[in-house]
Design a protein around this motif. Structure first.
Motif, mmCIF file in Angstrom:
data_model
loop_
_atom_site.group_PDB
_atom_site.id
_atom_site.type_symbol
_atom_site.label_atom_id
_atom_site.label_comp_id
_atom_site.label_asym_id
_atom_site.label_seq_id
_atom_site.Cartn_x
_atom_site.Cartn_y
_atom_site.Cartn_z
ATOM 1 N N PHE A 1 0.697 -1.118 0.090
ATOM 2 C CA PHE A 1 -0.017 0.062 0.099
ATOM 3 C C PHE A 1 0.848 1.286 0.118
ATOM 4 C CE2 PHE A 1 -1.843 -3.478 2.110
ATOM 5 C CZ PHE A 1 -3.268 -3.478 1.783
ATOM 6 N N ASN B 1 1.297 0.547 5.711
ATOM 7 C CA ASN B 1 0.336 -0.360 6.702
ATOM 8 C C ASN B 1 1.063 -1.296 7.607
ATOM 9 O OD1 ASN B 1 -1.803 1.314 5.782
ATOM 10 N ND2 ASN B 1 -2.573 -0.403 4.440
ATOM 11 N N LEU B 2 2.161 -0.755 8.318
ATOM 12 C CA LEU B 2 2.893 -1.943 9.040
ATOM 13 C C LEU B 2 2.201 -1.546 10.597
ATOM 14 C CD1 LEU B 2 6.420 -1.265 7.949
ATOM 15 C CD2 LEU B 2 4.904 -3.105 7.483
ATOM 16 N N LEU B 3 2.569 -2.565 11.622
ATOM 17 C CA LEU B 3 2.067 -2.275 12.953
ATOM 18 C C LEU B 3 3.218 -1.552 13.593
ATOM 19 C CD1 LEU B 3 1.473 -5.992 14.209
ATOM 20 C CD2 LEU B 3 -0.219 -4.133 13.696
ATOM 21 N N LYS B 4 2.809 -0.258 14.062
ATOM 22 C CA LYS B 4 3.994 0.752 14.813
ATOM 23 C C LYS B 4 4.665 0.053 15.905
ATOM 24 C CE LYS B 4 1.371 4.956 13.560
ATOM 25 N NZ LYS B 4 0.011 4.051 13.213
ATOM 26 N N THR B 5 3.862 -0.739 16.646
ATOM 27 C CA THR B 5 4.018 -1.452 18.012
ATOM 28 C C THR B 5 4.957 -2.532 17.929
ATOM 29 O OG1 THR B 5 2.225 -2.495 18.320
ATOM 30 C CG2 THR B 5 2.167 -0.275 19.198
ATOM 31 N N ALA B 6 5.131 -2.952 16.652
ATOM 32 C CA ALA B 6 5.818 -4.413 16.437
ATOM 33 C C ALA B 6 7.165 -3.843 15.715
ATOM 34 C CB ALA B 6 5.143 -5.264 15.733
ATOM 35 N N ASP C 1 8.623 -8.823 13.815
ATOM 36 C CA ASP C 1 7.402 -9.328 14.319
ATOM 37 C C ASP C 1 6.250 -8.766 13.133
ATOM 38 O OD1 ASP C 1 7.658 -10.748 16.594
ATOM 39 O OD2 ASP C 1 7.899 -8.669 17.771
ATOM 40 N N ASN C 2 6.317 -7.785 12.543
ATOM 41 C CA ASN C 2 5.478 -7.173 11.527
ATOM 42 C C ASN C 2 5.617 -8.380 10.352
ATOM 43 O OD1 ASN C 2 4.269 -4.816 10.942
ATOM 44 N ND2 ASN C 2 6.126 -4.071 12.015
ATOM 45 N N TYR D 1 11.962 -0.494 14.960
ATOM 46 C CA TYR D 1 10.532 -0.451 14.983
ATOM 47 C C TYR D 1 10.221 0.684 13.656
ATOM 48 C CZ TYR D 1 9.893 -2.487 19.393
ATOM 49 O OH TYR D 1 9.868 -3.359 20.470
ATOM 50 N N SER E 1 8.955 3.176 13.229
ATOM 51 C CA SER E 1 9.347 4.757 13.396
ATOM 52 C C SER E 1 11.109 4.848 13.144
ATOM 53 C CB SER E 1 8.901 5.123 14.790
ATOM 54 O OG SER E 1 9.554 4.423 15.775
ATOM 55 N N ARG F 1 6.827 -8.618 4.051
ATOM 56 C CA ARG F 1 5.569 -9.220 4.616
ATOM 57 C C ARG F 1 4.653 -9.531 3.777
ATOM 58 N NH1 ARG F 1 1.323 -5.264 7.587
ATOM 59 N NH2 ARG F 1 1.122 -4.416 5.645
ATOM 60 N N VAL G 1 -4.033 -0.662 8.371
ATOM 61 C CA VAL G 1 -3.236 -1.473 8.973
ATOM 62 C C VAL G 1 -4.439 -2.603 9.027
ATOM 63 C CG1 VAL G 1 -1.955 -2.639 10.762
ATOM 64 C CG2 VAL G 1 -1.816 -0.031 10.295
ATOM 65 N N ARG H 1 -3.553 -4.480 20.175
ATOM 66 C CA ARG H 1 -2.169 -4.525 20.078
ATOM 67 C C ARG H 1 -1.801 -3.135 20.038
ATOM 68 N NH1 ARG H 1 2.614 -7.657 19.122
ATOM 69 N NH2 ARG H 1 4.212 -6.250 18.832
ATOM 70 N N GLU H 2 -2.296 -2.517 18.578
ATOM 71 C CA GLU H 2 -1.801 -1.341 18.290
ATOM 72 C C GLU H 2 -2.576 0.136 19.164
ATOM 73 O OE1 GLU H 2 0.836 -1.521 16.163
ATOM 74 O OE2 GLU H 2 0.082 -0.027 14.766
ATOM 75 N N LEU I 1 5.126 1.395 25.708
ATOM 76 C CA LEU I 1 4.366 0.686 24.576
ATOM 77 C C LEU I 1 4.435 1.169 23.163
ATOM 78 C CD1 LEU I 1 1.113 -0.395 26.565
ATOM 79 C CD2 LEU I 1 2.674 -1.903 25.754
ATOM 80 N N LYS J 1 6.586 2.803 21.235
ATOM 81 C CA LYS J 1 7.688 2.205 20.385
ATOM 82 C C LYS J 1 8.096 3.654 19.338
ATOM 83 C CE LYS J 1 7.561 -1.623 21.910
ATOM 84 N NZ LYS J 1 8.373 -2.166 22.920
#
Lengths: 345, 224
Positions: free
Chosen positions: A88, A92-97, A101-102, A137, A139, A153, B126, B147-148, B221, B223
């Protein structure tokens, strides 16, 4: 491989109706990179989202390897989607992973076992060139790196098809080129069929084998990259091709040149590029071509060139010269007025 | 001065300590149940919204109205209003057991609202990316949405806990004990100024502590 048949989609809100797709049919062959180009609002985004049914068409068939996805149960649809990767504009990745992990979380959720997950994350991070970013991460990554993670991914599910929804639109030109190179590599080395949508002709020019041009929910032109460049028919297509040539000729110059002869653009594809065609013109006819501007760009496998030329000579000779050029499969257009709009002659 | 403190401690130390523990006990038990009830409600609110995966006007409207109704009633009124229900559920309407029901009824809808707004912050793209990978909605809720939303959820729950600490102060009215009860009965009714000040000081420290812990957790949390 992908076959869209008579897809229509209308978005209805309480106040208005918007026809996003109007009876669109399209076929993407196995192993090719197919591009859909259009301005925003042309319906291309809705189109690509119909391929994996993120958007459900109102009517029509979405055939993937002969199976109509619109007839599947939710469970069967989920299974089919695993074979279709998607990237995309917004990554659209997980920010917290982490990067690892993504890629690993979706694999885990689709039931891949742990050893295999580790293997695949390693493999595909290496392919996208991020092998030492496991613990980072999103970010901490640049836009290009985020898109690489998103590509890894998608690839980690080992899909047959990759859908790219404006994947390079948020990136700078240099990063865009790098990501396009990566898409080419994925296509060649892993044999993944790619369907991409974009509003940038240079994306199409660099990677696509075939393309479709969309406007107002309809495919207005379709063909191989070479065909489209060699003889674009629709106005929109021509505008997209023109967009790649910076027309920085001074306004006054064109008007001035028009007094002494026709100002025309010559567009040519393939072998013609290496022939001294203007020299031949001067020799064969009583005309004196004067080059005002010119450039050659690289299409996926061919060269495409464009010259803006002032042909000085009398009307009859000029007409003969133009006919001669047309015989050699050169596209000719007259430069109109001083705003460098083109029109066919 | 030192003698004074020692004497105060001698006279009130254990009472204040017990009251503090009661407050903590009420807050943690009530919070636990409020989350157990509020989180799923928050998820339902998000999923049944217009344009979401389980869009359902009726479920959303009914739940939305119900939550607003409970949230309109101030705790002190709710406490007495639902007495029969409390008695039916717990067998008693006084003491810590008696106050837990109104505390949960008061906080659960609040938590549901907070969860709703936290979950809505999660980037739709996401969720879509995961849908496109053939992952079921159930898995997306747990592994992507919640989670997010964790950093935001941590901050929301901090707000909820602080609100709950305030609500427990009124629990004294049904004899549930706690710091509020102490301040009211001894500090106010018996003019024990020092008890009043100490109670207020403890409440301030408690709220500061909870807020700092919440902020710290959210930051960890997040990050980025």
């Amino acid at each position: 491989m992908i076959k869209l048949k008579n897809i229509s989609k209308t978005f209805t809100t309480s106040s208005s109706k918007l026809v996003a797709l109007n009876n669109v049919s399209l076929e993407v062959r196995k192993g090719e990179i197919y591009g859909v180009i259009g301005h925003s609002g042309a319906g291309k985004s809705t189109l690509i989202r119909c391929v994996n049914l993120l958007e459900k068409p109102d009517s029509g068939e979405v055939l993937i390897n002969g199976v109509d996805l619109t007839n599947l149960s939710p469970k069967e649809l989920r299974e089919s989607r695993k074979r279709i990767g998607m990237i995309f504009q917004g990554f659209n990745l997980l920010k917290t992973a982490t990067v690892f992990d993504n890629i690993a979380i979706p694999l885990k959720l689709t039931g891949v076992d742990k050893a295999e997950i580790n293997k695949r994350v390693e493999k595909y991070l290496a392919i996208v060139g991020l092998e030492n970013k496991h613990g980072a991460y999103p970010s901490q990554l640049s836009g290009g790196q985020k898109q690489r993670v998103a590509i890894a991914r998608a690839l980690a599910h080992e899909p047959e098809i990759l859908l790219s929804d404006e994947a390079t639109s948020a990136l700078d030109p240099e990063t865009t080129d790098a990501i396009l190179e990566l898409l080419l590599k994925i296509n060649r080395e892993l044999g993944i069929t790619i369907l991409l949508i974009t509003h940038e002709m240079n994306v199409i020019q660099k990677v696509c084998d075939r393309l479709a041009v969309m406007e107002n929910g309809v495919v207005v032109e379709e063909g191989s990259l070479l065909e489209i460049y060699a003889s674009p028919k629709h106005e929109t297509t021509k505008k997209f091709i023109n967009s790649q040539f910076p027309n920085d000729l001074p306004k006054g110059l064109i008007q001035q040149e028009r007094k002494v002869g026709e100002v025309i653009t010559l567009s040519f594809v393939g072998e013609v590029t290496s022939q001294p065609i203007l020299a031949a013109l001067a020799k064969e006819f009583h005309v004196y071509p004067n080059i005002l501007s010119g450039s050659i760009i690289q299409l996926k496998e061919h060269q495409y060139g464009r010259l803006i030329v002032n042909i000085q000579g009398d009307g009859e000779e000029t007409a003969k010269a133009v006919a001669y050029l047309k015989d050699r499969n050169i596209q000719i257009e007259e430069v109109k007025g001083n705003d460098l709009e083109y029109c066919s002659i | 001065m030192i003698l004074n403190i020692a004497a105060f401690n001698e006279r009130w130390g254990s009472t204040i300590w017990r009251a503090s523990l009661e407050t903590l006990q009420m807050v943690s038990i009530a919070m636990f149940f409020a989350v157990i009830i509020g989180l799923p409600l928050g998820i339902i609110l998000v999923l049944t919204r217009e344009g979401k995966s389980y869009e359902n006007k009726y479920v959303y409207q009914v739940l939305n109205t119900f939550i607003n109704m409970i949230r309109s009633v101030p705790f002190i009124i709710l406490l007495f209003f639902i007495l029969p229900f409390t008695k039916l559920l717990m067998g008693t309407s006084i003491g810590v057991r008696g106050v837990l029901v109104p505390l949960v009824v008061y906080s659960a809808p609040y938590v549901a609202r907070l969860m709703e707004s936290s979950l809505l912050e999660v980037d739709r793209g996401v969720l879509e990316a995961y849908e496109a990978m053939g992952i079921s909605t159930k898995d997306i809720i747990w592994n992507v949405m919640i989670r997010e939303a964790r950093p935001s959820i941590a901050l929301s729950l901090t707000i909820a806990i602080i609100g709950l600490i305030g609500a427990t102060a009124m629990a004294g009215l049904v004899g549930a004990g706690g710091l509020g009860d102490l301040a009211y009965r001894y500090g106010h009714l018996r003019y024990e100024k020092q008890v009043m000040y100490t109670t207020v000081l403890i409440l301030i420290l408690l709220v500061q502590g909870v807020q700092s812990a919440g902020n710290h957790l959210a930051k960890k949390l997040k990050k980025d």
